[in-house]
Design a protein around this motif. Structure first.
Motif, PDB file in Angstrom:
ATOM      1  N   PRO A 147       0.824  -1.209   0.000  1.00  0.00           N
ATOM      2  CA  PRO A 147       0.000   0.000   0.000  1.00  0.00           C
ATOM      3  C   PRO A 147       0.854   1.255   0.000  1.00  0.00           C
ATOM      4  O   PRO A 147       1.927   1.273   0.599  1.00  0.00           O
ATOM      5  CB  PRO A 147      -0.782  -0.121   1.312  1.00  0.00           C
ATOM      6  CG  PRO A 147       0.083  -0.947   2.190  1.00  0.00           C
ATOM      7  CD  PRO A 147       0.828  -1.892   1.298  1.00  0.00           C
ATOM      8  N   ASN A 148       0.343   2.242  -0.680  1.00  0.00           N
ATOM      9  CA  ASN A 148       1.067   3.508  -0.750  1.00  0.00           C
ATOM     10  C   ASN A 148       0.626   4.366   0.436  1.00  0.00           C
ATOM     11  O   ASN A 148      -0.104   5.334   0.281  1.00  0.00           O
ATOM     12  CB  ASN A 148       0.723   4.166  -2.092  1.00  0.00           C
ATOM     13  CG  ASN A 148       1.569   5.373  -2.345  1.00  0.00           C
ATOM     14  OD1 ASN A 148       2.558   5.590  -1.637  1.00  0.00           O
ATOM     15  ND2 ASN A 148       1.180   6.170  -3.317  1.00  0.00           N
ATOM     16  N   ARG A 204     -11.066  -0.989   3.900  1.00  0.00           N
ATOM     17  CA  ARG A 204     -11.415   0.156   3.054  1.00  0.00           C
ATOM     18  C   ARG A 204     -12.760  -0.090   2.383  1.00  0.00           C
ATOM     19  O   ARG A 204     -13.563   0.812   2.245  1.00  0.00           O
ATOM     20  CB  ARG A 204     -10.308   0.370   2.013  1.00  0.00           C
ATOM     21  CG  ARG A 204     -10.447   1.653   1.247  1.00  0.00           C
ATOM     22  CD  ARG A 204      -9.163   2.027   0.548  1.00  0.00           C
ATOM     23  NE  ARG A 204      -8.842   1.129  -0.560  1.00  0.00           N
ATOM     24  CZ  ARG A 204      -7.758   1.263  -1.326  1.00  0.00           C
ATOM     25  NH1 ARG A 204      -6.912   2.249  -1.106  1.00  0.00           N
ATOM     26  NH2 ARG A 204      -7.531   0.426  -2.301  1.00  0.00           N
ATOM     27  N   GLY A 343      -3.132  -7.252  -1.670  1.00  0.00           N
ATOM     28  CA  GLY A 343      -3.286  -7.780  -3.022  1.00  0.00           C
ATOM     29  C   GLY A 343      -2.021  -7.743  -3.860  1.00  0.00           C
ATOM     30  O   GLY A 343      -0.908  -7.618  -3.336  1.00  0.00           O
ATOM     31  N   PHE A 344      -2.234  -7.856  -5.150  1.00  0.00           N
ATOM     32  CA  PHE A 344      -1.115  -8.086  -6.074  1.00  0.00           C
ATOM     33  C   PHE A 344      -1.201  -7.146  -7.280  1.00  0.00           C
ATOM     34  O   PHE A 344      -2.279  -6.654  -7.611  1.00  0.00           O
ATOM     35  CB  PHE A 344      -1.156  -9.543  -6.562  1.00  0.00           C
ATOM     36  CG  PHE A 344      -0.979 -10.524  -5.438  1.00  0.00           C
ATOM     37  CD1 PHE A 344       0.272 -11.019  -5.124  1.00  0.00           C
ATOM     38  CD2 PHE A 344      -2.070 -10.922  -4.658  1.00  0.00           C
ATOM     39  CE1 PHE A 344       0.437 -11.902  -4.058  1.00  0.00           C
ATOM     40  CE2 PHE A 344      -1.908 -11.808  -3.592  1.00  0.00           C
ATOM     41  CZ  PHE A 344      -0.644 -12.294  -3.295  1.00  0.00           C
ATOM     42  N   GLN A 454     -14.095  -1.183  -7.090  1.00  0.00           N
ATOM     43  CA  GLN A 454     -12.666  -1.317  -7.412  1.00  0.00           C
ATOM     44  C   GLN A 454     -12.264  -2.776  -7.251  1.00  0.00           C
ATOM     45  O   GLN A 454     -12.694  -3.416  -6.287  1.00  0.00           O
ATOM     46  CB  GLN A 454     -11.835  -0.491  -6.428  1.00  0.00           C
ATOM     47  CG  GLN A 454     -11.601   0.947  -6.849  1.00  0.00           C
ATOM     48  CD  GLN A 454     -10.984   1.056  -8.232  1.00  0.00           C
ATOM     49  OE1 GLN A 454     -10.029   0.343  -8.550  1.00  0.00           O
ATOM     50  NE2 GLN A 454     -11.536   1.925  -9.068  1.00  0.00           N
TER      51      GLN A 454
END
Ligand code: N01
Length: 494
Positions: A147-148, A204, A343-344, A454
């Motif tokens: 994650p950013n 989220r 995730g990927f 998403q």
């Protein structure tokens, strides 16, 4: 005209996961000359890399095997990751595939040589070799997406992605943070909630959950499966399983179908009936249509998330600090361990290997706008290069082993043209692929995956990067290549 001569081909298979093992078995059966290149030191792909607690495949175990290798030993309706890894190791042993695999051999580059009609393969260590055919079986979900979130590097304790599980990290009696509520995050909740002191699940987006049965197979049942594999066939080819795959693909491709309504109704009823605390209920209530994201198939998530040790945090993360995760409302969740179930990167496929086809065209360039392959198996401008579980293939809640086997059946028929000397090189035409993409994208935009959520199913432009038609249409398409969609180079001269 020159007579065609049969050719003995050399094949490079990239990856020793489920699909690469399949290709190796099929080529070995034919007595072909092949090498499998595996970047790691063991086979297994996703089942080697993922070892997180609770890892289970949500496709019924007897349907998650090669058609030619039924397995009597599954312990329960759904297999654990460790059991599946053992299954693949047993299959590799039984078929004598290990001697054909080069481990710790990461493919760095593949360059097409038009004059030789061959691929020049370069490994990361610099080793080079020529091959007539490349089978890219490098998997889909293998590059973790971190994650950013600002400050991630500053966190004091162990923080790791789920595909890089750290066995030394405190879980038992610890304060654990878990970011991400996809299939992985949800399974981890169900597995560690009773061990931890507190589990803060940073969610989220909530998930739709399809309730499924769960039961263990008894030793008597396994003995019966061993004695009579037809009992296994009766499960994996049952109307119940194949019917469910058909209903699922009918549902996701037709938003007005009774099948999608049924999925939505079952998920909604399950949700309404299961969550007792009204505040938690609102946190877990999705605001998008069921099956838009990959459905969670679970027999226990709603029960387990209501365990007193679990706190579902739906606020916005402001950043990560040495002690834990800070929310935008100022709350600091102090943690001993931080798990990233985020995730990927689903658009990598064979990359980071650099693949250069005809006229210097690179896969990076060809995939600049979106990853695609003709019918998910081949790419115009990249002759004799075939993909298993490549871009635009079927994805969803069903077995990708079956998908790979059917793709292999299709590819093998194209390989016959090379083997028989009918051509030196074969690739889909630009026109056929362009036509496929126009039809695919139009249909993909009408699937449930494009219904306003998403997910990793979507490409950079928000279009589902998947097969947008029914399972039966996929089976039919894979049953026989339409050669008018391919360009064949000159035959091999005698
Ligand atoms: O990954 P995902 P996964 N801040 O991409 C969240 C297969 N699989 O590893 O939904 C906060 O689905 C992200 O949030 P959102 C299966 O095909 C199968 O779980 O984007 N959150 C999401 O919740 C599956 O689909 C099985 O809002 C962030 C999560 O991380 C696929 O693998 C088991 C964030 C990522 O979910 C991938 O599943 C496991 C951020 N910055 C996996 N970034 C079974 O067979 C991301 N998220 C059961």
């Amino acid at each position: 005209m020159a007579e065609e001569t049969k050719r003995k081909l050399k094949y490079a298979i990239v990856g020793a996961g489920m699909a690469g093992i399949l290709a190796a078995i099929k080529l070995k059966e034919r007595g072909e000359d092949f090498t499998v290149f595996e970047k790691a030191d063991r086979i297994g792909g996703t089942w080697r890399e993922n070892r997180y607690p609770g890892l289970t495949c949500d496709v019924p175990a007897h349907a998650y095997t090669y058609s030619f290798e039924p397995y009597a030993e599954w312990k329960a309706l759904y297999a654990t990751g460790a059991e599946i890894q053992t299954y693949f190791e047993n299959v590799v042993k039984k078929h004598g595939i290990a001697p054909f695999i080069r481990f710790n051999a990461e493919v760095a580059a593949l360059d097409w040589d038009e004059a030789r009609s061959q691929w020049h393969l370069t490994l990361k260590d610099g080793t080079r070799a020529w091959f007539d055919v490349v089978i890219a079986a490098s998997g889909v979900l293998h590059h973790p997406r971190l994650p950013n979130i600002e400050g991630l590097q500053s966190y004091n304790g162990p923080a790791f992605h789920t595909a890089r599980w750290d066995n030394s990290a405190p879980i038992k009696d610890a304060r654990v943070g878990l970011i991400g509520s996809g299939s992985t995050g949800i399974q981890i909740v169900t597995a560690i909630n009773k061990q931890v002191a507190k589990l803060t699940h940073f969610q989220r987006s909530p998930q739709w959950v399809m309730p499924v049965p769960y039961f263990a197979y008894t030793e008597e049942e396994r003995a019966a499966f061993r004695a009579d594999p037809k009992l296994i066939d009766a499960i994996r080819y049952s109307d119940e399983y194949i019917g469910s795959v058909r209903r699922f693909t009918d549902a996701i491709t037709d938003l007005d179908s009774p099948e999608i309504k049924q999925i939505e109704d079952i998920c909604r009823e399950h949700f309404e009936a299961s969550i007792r605390d009204p505040a938690l209920k609102e946190k877990l209530r999705p605001n998008y249509r069921a099956a838009c994201k990959r459905l969670i198939y679970s027999w226990c998530y709603y029960e387990e998330v209501q365990h007193p040790s679990v706190f579902v945090e739906t606020g916005k993360i402001a950043g990560i600090e040495p002690q834990g995760v800070r929310m935008t409302d100022g709350t600091l969740h102090e943690l001993d361990t931080l798990i990233l179930a985020t995730g990927f990167q689903a658009d990598r496929f064979i990359r980071p290997a650099g693949v250069t086809g005809q006229g210097g065209l690179t896969l990076d360039k060809f995939w600049e706008r979106r990853c695609t392959a003709h019918l998910a198996v081949a790419v115009p401008g990249f002759p004799n290069f075939f993909m298993l579980n490549g871009p635009t293939g079927p994805v969803g809640n069903f077995s990708l082993i079956d998908i790979a086997e059917r793709q292999w059946g299709y590819i093998d028929q194209l390989l016959d043209l090379l083997r028989g000397g009918k051509t030196r090189a074969i690739a889909p035409t630009t026109e056929a692929h362009a036509d496929y993409e126009v039809r695919r994208i139009a249909a993909a935009k009408k699937t449930i995956f494009a219904a306003g959520c998403q997910s990793w199913y979507l490409d950079g432009e928000g279009v589902p990067a998947s097969w947008p038609w029914s399972y039966d249409a996929f089976v039919q398409t894979m049953s026989k290549p339409d050669l008018s969609q391919f360009s064949l180079a000159a035959p091999v001269a005698a």
